[in-house]
Design a protein around this motif. Sequence first.
Motif, PDB file in Angstrom:
ATOM      1  N   ILE A 189       2.911   3.388  -9.424  1.00 41.12           N
ATOM      2  CA  ILE A 189       1.895   3.478  -8.387  1.00 41.12           C
ATOM      3  C   ILE A 189       0.528   3.480  -9.075  1.00 41.12           C
ATOM      4  O   ILE A 189       0.314   4.238 -10.035  1.00 41.12           O
ATOM      5  CB  ILE A 189       2.063   4.753  -7.538  1.00 41.12           C
ATOM      6  CG1 ILE A 189       3.397   4.709  -6.797  1.00 41.12           C
ATOM      7  CG2 ILE A 189       0.911   4.893  -6.550  1.00 41.12           C
ATOM      8  CD1 ILE A 189       3.697   5.989  -6.034  1.00 41.12           C
ATOM      9  N   TYR A 193      -2.905   5.279 -13.077  1.00 42.82           N
ATOM     10  CA  TYR A 193      -1.588   4.850 -12.615  1.00 42.82           C
ATOM     11  C   TYR A 193      -0.532   5.687 -13.331  1.00 42.82           C
ATOM     12  O   TYR A 193      -0.757   6.229 -14.413  1.00 42.82           O
ATOM     13  CB  TYR A 193      -1.365   3.353 -12.813  1.00 42.82           C
ATOM     14  CG  TYR A 193      -0.984   2.921 -14.202  1.00 42.82           C
ATOM     15  CD1 TYR A 193       0.309   3.130 -14.709  1.00 42.82           C
ATOM     16  CD2 TYR A 193      -1.907   2.262 -15.013  1.00 42.82           C
ATOM     17  CE1 TYR A 193       0.656   2.723 -15.979  1.00 42.82           C
ATOM     18  CE2 TYR A 193      -1.567   1.858 -16.283  1.00 42.82           C
ATOM     19  CZ  TYR A 193      -0.294   2.092 -16.770  1.00 42.82           C
ATOM     20  OH  TYR A 193       0.046   1.695 -18.039  1.00 42.82           O
ATOM     21  N   SER A 198      -3.897   3.310  -8.654  1.00 44.18           N
ATOM     22  CA  SER A 198      -5.100   3.514  -7.850  1.00 44.18           C
ATOM     23  C   SER A 198      -6.274   2.995  -8.671  1.00 44.18           C
ATOM     24  O   SER A 198      -6.095   2.588  -9.827  1.00 44.18           O
ATOM     25  CB  SER A 198      -5.264   4.999  -7.517  1.00 44.18           C
ATOM     26  OG  SER A 198      -5.597   5.723  -8.678  1.00 44.18           O
ATOM     27  N   HIS A 213       0.831  -1.199   0.000  1.00 41.15           N
ATOM     28  CA  HIS A 213       0.000   0.000   0.000  1.00 41.15           C
ATOM     29  C   HIS A 213       0.871   1.257   0.000  1.00 41.15           C
ATOM     30  O   HIS A 213       1.904   1.328   0.668  1.00 41.15           O
ATOM     31  CB  HIS A 213      -0.907   0.024   1.231  1.00 41.15           C
ATOM     32  CG  HIS A 213      -2.076  -0.894   1.108  1.00 41.15           C
ATOM     33  ND1 HIS A 213      -3.209  -0.571   0.386  1.00 41.15           N
ATOM     34  CD2 HIS A 213      -2.280  -2.141   1.604  1.00 41.15           C
ATOM     35  CE1 HIS A 213      -4.062  -1.570   0.449  1.00 41.15           C
ATOM     36  NE2 HIS A 213      -3.535  -2.538   1.179  1.00 41.15           N
ATOM     37  N   VAL A 214       0.410   2.247  -0.764  1.00 38.60           N
ATOM     38  CA  VAL A 214       0.996   3.577  -0.723  1.00 38.60           C
ATOM     39  C   VAL A 214      -0.187   4.537  -0.562  1.00 38.60           C
ATOM     40  O   VAL A 214      -0.832   4.923  -1.530  1.00 38.60           O
ATOM     41  CB  VAL A 214       1.779   3.909  -2.003  1.00 38.60           C
ATOM     42  CG1 VAL A 214       2.371   5.316  -1.902  1.00 38.60           C
ATOM     43  CG2 VAL A 214       2.870   2.883  -2.231  1.00 38.60           C
ATOM     44  N   GLY A 215      -0.520   4.862   0.677  1.00 37.66           N
ATOM     45  CA  GLY A 215      -1.747   5.606   0.921  1.00 37.66           C
ATOM     46  C   GLY A 215      -2.910   4.651   1.136  1.00 37.66           C
ATOM     47  O   GLY A 215      -2.762   3.420   1.161  1.00 37.66           O
ATOM     48  N   SER A 216      -4.106   5.216   1.287  1.00 29.32           N
ATOM     49  CA  SER A 216      -5.271   4.407   1.637  1.00 29.32           C
ATOM     50  C   SER A 216      -5.821   3.606   0.465  1.00 29.32           C
ATOM     51  O   SER A 216      -6.353   2.513   0.653  1.00 29.32           O
ATOM     52  CB  SER A 216      -6.383   5.310   2.192  1.00 29.32           C
ATOM     53  OG  SER A 216      -6.747   6.290   1.228  1.00 29.32           O
ATOM     54  N   ARG A 217      -5.690   4.130  -0.787  1.00 29.90           N
ATOM     55  CA  ARG A 217      -6.293   3.449  -1.926  1.00 29.90           C
ATOM     56  C   ARG A 217      -5.295   3.143  -3.042  1.00 29.90           C
ATOM     57  O   ARG A 217      -5.689   2.641  -4.097  1.00 29.90           O
ATOM     58  CB  ARG A 217      -7.420   4.299  -2.501  1.00 29.90           C
ATOM     59  CG  ARG A 217      -8.517   4.632  -1.505  1.00 29.90           C
ATOM     60  CD  ARG A 217      -9.674   5.335  -2.186  1.00 29.90           C
ATOM     61  NE  ARG A 217     -10.312   4.468  -3.150  1.00 29.90           N
ATOM     62  CZ  ARG A 217     -11.255   4.874  -4.015  1.00 29.90           C
ATOM     63  NH1 ARG A 217     -11.599   6.155  -4.041  1.00 29.90           N
ATOM     64  NH2 ARG A 217     -11.802   4.031  -4.850  1.00 29.90           N
ATOM     65  N   SER A 218      -4.037   3.427  -2.838  1.00 25.80           N
ATOM     66  CA  SER A 218      -3.033   3.229  -3.886  1.00 25.80           C
ATOM     67  C   SER A 218      -2.051   2.138  -3.481  1.00 25.80           C
ATOM     68  O   SER A 218      -1.856   1.864  -2.301  1.00 25.80           O
ATOM     69  CB  SER A 218      -2.268   4.532  -4.146  1.00 25.80           C
ATOM     70  OG  SER A 218      -3.156   5.564  -4.519  1.00 25.80           O
ATOM     71  N   LYS A 219      -1.438   1.548  -4.521  1.00 22.28           N
ATOM     72  CA  LYS A 219      -0.457   0.496  -4.276  1.00 22.28           C
ATOM     73  C   LYS A 219       0.746   0.686  -5.177  1.00 22.28           C
ATOM     74  O   LYS A 219       0.638   1.168  -6.323  1.00 22.28           O
ATOM     75  CB  LYS A 219      -1.067  -0.881  -4.521  1.00 22.28           C
ATOM     76  CG  LYS A 219      -1.888  -1.395  -3.353  1.00 22.28           C
ATOM     77  CD  LYS A 219      -2.181  -2.866  -3.494  1.00 22.28           C
ATOM     78  CE  LYS A 219      -2.826  -3.418  -2.249  1.00 22.28           C
ATOM     79  NZ  LYS A 219      -3.074  -4.872  -2.340  1.00 22.28           N
TER      80      LYS A 219
END
Length: 462
Positions: free
Chosen positions: A422, A428, A424, A378-384
Amino acid sequence: DALAKAREVLTIDATHAGALDLKRRCEEAIEEQRRKEEAVFDRACATGTLEALQQFVKDNPQNQYVAAARERIADYARWDRTRAAGTMEAYAQYLTTSPTKAFEKEARAAMLLIEAEQVWQSMGDNYTADGLRDYLMSYPDSPHRAEAAARLDMLDGMDAWRRGAYEDAWRLLGRARQEISLPLDAAMAYNTAADEHDYATARRTGTIEAWRGYIVAHPRGRHATEARDAMALLRLDALTPYSTESEMTTCRSMAATDATRRRIDTRLATLRSERRSIDRRIRRRAHKRWWKESLTGGIELAADFNKDLMSLAGGLLFKLGHPGQAVNLETGLRYQYYTRLEEEEYYVYDSYYSFTRSADLAGHFLTVPVYLDINVCHVGSRSKLFIGGGMEFAFLISDGSTGYGGDMFNDINMAWQARLGISSPHCYISCFYKRFLPEQGLLIYETDAAEHMGGLSLAFYF
C-alpha cells in the motif's frame, strides 16, 4: 333651465365665477348629448336600409336627428333607385330632382369616386409624378390610392437612383415593390440601391456578422470583394497564437485579393511563431512540474529471511511517479547485512584435505534495487494498493565469515522479487518474495540456504 339661469346671471355680472362654471358644464353636457345622438343616427344611415331608419325613429323619438331621418325615409325610394343605377347621370339627376336631398352627401361622394375611376383609367400607363400627386390630392378615398402612391414612389425612387441618392432610392423603391411589381429597369435600380444601402450599413456597423449579411444578400454585389477582405481582416484581428490551424486557414480563405492574402500570411506566420515559442515554454514548465511532482527521494528499511538466513537493509530510495499515476519506478542504493540464524557445521573440500568446522556466517553488501509497481485501486482517500516486481543487484563489500575456508559469499548476486503493498504520497509498506538466480546466487558453497526468501519493507519519502 340651468343654462338659461346661468346666462341670466351673466347678463348682470359677466365675471360671476359660479355662473361661468355652470354655463361651461351645461354646454359640455349638451355637446356630449349631441354627439351621442349623432352617432346613433349615423349608424342607422350607414346600415343603408329603410328598416334601419324607421327603427331609429321608433326607438329615439326625442333625438334631434329624427326630422332628418324622416326626410331620408321620405326620400329613400328615390335614393334607392339612384344607387342601383350607380352612374354619374343618376347621381346628378338625384341632386336635381330630390326636394329634400337627404342623401346629398352620399351622392356627391359616389360621384367623386366615379370621377376618380374615370381619371385613373384615362391615365393608364402614361402617368407622371405630377399627375399622380394631383390624383392623390384630388381623390384621397380612391380605391386606387395605394397603387397610385406606389407608382409615385417608383418614379421618385428612379429619380433618386439617377442622382446617386441610393438611400432614398432604396427606401422609395422598396416601399413601391410592396404594392406593385416593378418593371425591369426599376427592379435593377432597386437591387443596386439595396446593394449600396447594405454596404453602407455593413461599413457603419463594422462587424463580421454585418459583412457576412452583405455577402449573403449580394454574393456578386458591387462591393463583394471589399466585403470579403474586410471580413477576413476582422477575423484575422480575432486570431491569437492559441487559434487552431482550421481557424487560420478559414481566415485566409475569406480573403478576395492577393494584397489581403499577403497581409494575412504575414500575420499568420507571426502567430505560428509565437505559438511555437509558447508551446516550448509550456512543455518546459510541464516537464519541470512533472519531474517535481513525480521524482521523490527517501529512505527504505527492509528485512528478509527464511529458516536459515536473515538480512537487514537500509538506504536511499528514489521514486519516479506517485499514487495518482498508474505505474511507478523505484531504485536506490542500500546497505544490506546477512547472517545465519544458527551456527552450523560447514564441510569444505579440496584436493588434499577434508575436515569439518562450525562457523558464523556474515556478509556485508551494497544493493541496487530496481522495482516497477502498478497502482491497482484506491485504499482510502489518498492511498492505493499496488503490485509490482523487480530485480536486486548486490555487490559484496566485506565477507564476515569465520573459520577455515575463507570466503562464503559470491562477490555479485542477483535476485528477482515480487511484492504487494500500500502506497501513499509520503510512504509505503510492502511484503515481498525474493528468489536468487541459480547461476548468480548468494552463497558460494550452499546455495539452497538462500534460494528463497520473504520479507517486509517500509519507505518514507521527503
